[in-house]
Design an enzyme around this catalytic site. Structure first.
Site, mmCIF file in Angstrom:
data_model
loop_
_atom_site.group_PDB
_atom_site.id
_atom_site.type_symbol
_atom_site.label_atom_id
_atom_site.label_comp_id
_atom_site.label_asym_id
_atom_site.label_seq_id
_atom_site.Cartn_x
_atom_site.Cartn_y
_atom_site.Cartn_z
ATOM 1 N N TYR A 1 43.152 32.753 45.298
ATOM 2 C CA TYR A 1 42.388 33.121 46.488
ATOM 3 C C TYR A 1 42.211 31.935 47.434
ATOM 4 O O TYR A 1 42.040 32.121 48.636
ATOM 5 C CB TYR A 1 40.993 33.624 46.087
ATOM 6 C CG TYR A 1 40.905 35.089 45.769
ATOM 7 C CD1 TYR A 1 41.627 35.644 44.727
ATOM 8 C CD2 TYR A 1 40.061 35.927 46.494
ATOM 9 C CE1 TYR A 1 41.524 36.982 44.420
ATOM 10 C CE2 TYR A 1 39.950 37.269 46.196
ATOM 11 C CZ TYR A 1 40.688 37.793 45.159
ATOM 12 O OH TYR A 1 40.571 39.126 44.864
ATOM 13 N N LYS B 1 47.057 34.082 31.024
ATOM 14 C CA LYS B 1 48.481 34.414 30.905
ATOM 15 C C LYS B 1 49.169 33.112 30.486
ATOM 16 O O LYS B 1 50.074 32.597 31.164
ATOM 17 C CB LYS B 1 48.988 34.960 32.258
ATOM 18 C CG LYS B 1 50.393 35.508 32.236
ATOM 19 C CD LYS B 1 50.541 36.824 31.501
ATOM 20 C CE LYS B 1 52.010 37.200 31.394
ATOM 21 N NZ LYS B 1 52.256 38.326 30.463
ATOM 22 N N ASP C 1 47.640 41.035 30.436
ATOM 23 C CA ASP C 1 48.287 42.352 30.369
ATOM 24 C C ASP C 1 47.790 43.145 29.156
ATOM 25 O O ASP C 1 47.557 44.353 29.237
ATOM 26 C CB ASP C 1 49.825 42.232 30.373
ATOM 27 C CG ASP C 1 50.356 41.172 29.434
ATOM 28 O OD1 ASP C 1 49.552 40.420 28.832
ATOM 29 O OD2 ASP C 1 51.587 41.078 29.287
ATOM 30 N N ASP D 1 39.381 39.991 39.438
ATOM 31 C CA ASP D 1 39.277 40.992 40.507
ATOM 32 C C ASP D 1 39.857 42.314 40.018
ATOM 33 O O ASP D 1 39.247 43.375 40.144
ATOM 34 C CB ASP D 1 40.037 40.490 41.744
ATOM 35 C CG ASP D 1 39.991 41.496 42.876
ATOM 36 O OD1 ASP D 1 38.891 42.010 43.156
ATOM 37 O OD2 ASP D 1 41.050 41.795 43.461
ATOM 38 N N ASP E 1 37.686 45.966 38.491
ATOM 39 C CA ASP E 1 37.820 47.299 39.096
ATOM 40 C C ASP E 1 38.214 48.302 38.016
ATOM 41 O O ASP E 1 37.693 49.415 37.960
ATOM 42 C CB ASP E 1 38.902 47.307 40.191
ATOM 43 C CG ASP E 1 38.313 47.111 41.579
ATOM 44 O OD1 ASP E 1 37.216 46.517 41.676
ATOM 45 O OD2 ASP E 1 38.952 47.538 42.567
HETATM 46 C C1 IPM Z 1 35.710 41.985 45.314
HETATM 47 C C2 IPM Z 1 36.524 42.343 46.513
HETATM 48 C C3 IPM Z 1 36.890 41.068 47.259
HETATM 49 C C4 IPM Z 1 37.713 40.214 46.324
HETATM 50 C C5 IPM Z 1 37.611 41.276 48.603
HETATM 51 C C6 IPM Z 1 36.845 42.208 49.508
HETATM 52 C C7 IPM Z 1 37.914 39.967 49.271
HETATM 53 O O1 IPM Z 1 37.659 43.073 46.163
HETATM 54 O O2 IPM Z 1 34.585 41.478 45.494
HETATM 55 O O3 IPM Z 1 36.170 42.191 44.196
HETATM 56 O O4 IPM Z 1 38.933 40.407 46.219
HETATM 57 O O5 IPM Z 1 37.155 39.333 45.693
HETATM 58 MN MN MN Z 2 37.800 43.448 44.021
#
Ligand code: IPM
Ligand code: MN
Length: 354
Positions: free
Chosen positions: A142, A189, A221, A245, A249
């Site tokens: 990032y 990884k 993975d 990240d 999710d």
């Molecule tokens: C999160 C979001 C952010 C990230 C984006 C919006 C930059 O997806 O907080 O997970 O990738 O960190």
């Molecule tokens: Mn995210």
């Protein structure tokens, strides 16, 4: 107690879920005799529209002069569909993380008994799931060097980590593991990436300082796979920025709705609390978004920034009640008969805080 909280609603459904959370926090403050001073500030697309940048200096000043930051969401489709946009709302979030030194993102995943059958995974696979990701938040790909070469026809992003960056994140992971079941999983990884090998080497060297913690090292993975097979086999997981990240999710849907999971970003000083869902622009202004992830983020704020455990526990309790009584927004409505509005869920929660 006097609580000074920066309030950053941001974009999309951010303002709506923040409004409900403010109502809940004020009710909690009243009950426990606290005084909250809300300091409003702009971020994201709404800040770009107002002052031309997504994390203005004025907002930063509000944040550093507060005890904690409560944040809604960032993002706007106007920018997503334009890869050439120079200024993007997300840059505001990244800048905020960096400038506030928020190097550790705490993202729990847990299940609610009343929602077990709402999960895309089978009951027996998820029952008892209670895990926490500690995602590194201010390093890696990032923030690494990036650019174009070959006259723009080749692009690169680099993932860089120093031992110190890994160590401070891992330290939080070991400490958290000590307060839970003393199990820590380092996700990397290391069979391919040099930065992952430094992660593994650094965490291995720290093991001797936490002899009670049992550390497992797993490839990202394999973790992605096991998270949907046996999520309840994990407890505390530490990982770098991009892996975190993606995996958080994935993990967030285990509970039944992404609209339920809170998060905290912590570092040297001030903490920032936000739902893990995004700005959900399709729902903005319709009073249909689920406010519970933000409300639960406020519970984390009471606990982590102010040490107010009873206040946090009360918020969790009323959230559980709203779920078990079916006072829920439409994302959860398959399990229940009627969908309530965002503001109705907020009113219900406030009514239960007496
Ligand atoms: C999160 C979001 C952010 C990230 C984006 C919006 C930059 O997806 O907080 O997970 O990738 O960190
Ligand atoms: Mn995210």
């Amino acid at each position: 107690m006097q609580l000074k909280i920066a309030l950053l609603p941001g974009d999309g459904i951010g303002p709506e879920v923040i409004d409900q959370t403010v109502k809940v926090c004020n009710a909690v403050a009243k009950k426990f005799n606290h005084k909250i001073q809300w300091m409003h500030a702009l971020t994201g697309a709404s800040a770009i529209d107002a002052v031309g940048e997504p994390y203005p200096e004025e907002t930063h000043q509000v944040c550093i002069n507060s005890d904690a930051v409560l944040f809604g969401a960032i993002g706007d489709p106007r920018f997503d569909n334009d890869p050439s946009a120079k200024i993007r709302p997300e840059q505001g979030l990244l800048k905020m993380r960096q400038k506030l030194g928020l190097f550790a993102n705490v993202r729990p995943t847990f299940t609610f008994p009343s929602l077990i059958d709402k999960s895309p995974l089978k009951r027996e696979r998820i029952e008892g799931t209670d895990l926490v990701f500690l995602r590194e938040l201010t390093g890696g790909i990032y923030f690494g060097e990036r650019g174009r070469k070959d006259k723009g026809s080749t692009a690169f992003d680099t993932c860089t980590y120093s031992r110190e960056e890994i160590k401070r994140l891992a330290k939080k992971g070991f400490e958290l593991a000590m307060t839970r079941s003393k199990k820590l999983c380092c996700v990397d990884k290391a069979n391919v990436l040099e930065s992952s090998r430094l992660w593994r080497e650094t965490v291995q060297a720290m093991e001797k300082d936490y002899p009670e913690v049992k550390v497992a090292y797993e490839f990202v993975d394999a973790v992605a796979m096991r998270l949907v097979q046996w999520p309840n086999s994990y407890d505390v997981l530490i990982t770098e920025n991009l892996f975190g990240d993606i995996l958080t999710d994935e993990a967030s849907v285990i509970s039944g709705s992404m609209g339920l999971m809170p998060s905290a970003s912590i570092g040297e000083d001030i903490g920032l609390f936000e739902p893990i869902h995004g700005s959900f622009p399709q729902a903005a202004g319709k009073d249909i978004a689920n406010p519970l992830a933000t409300v639960l983020s406020a519970a984390m704020m009471f606990e982590m920034s102010f040490g107010l455990l009873e206040e946090g526990a009360l918020i969790r309790k009323v959230v559980d009640q709203s779920l078990s009584e079916g006072i829920v927004t439409e994302d959860l409505v398959e399990s229940f008969s009627k969908a309530y509005k965002t503001s109705e869920v907020g009113d219900y929660l406030v009514g239960k805080i007496v």
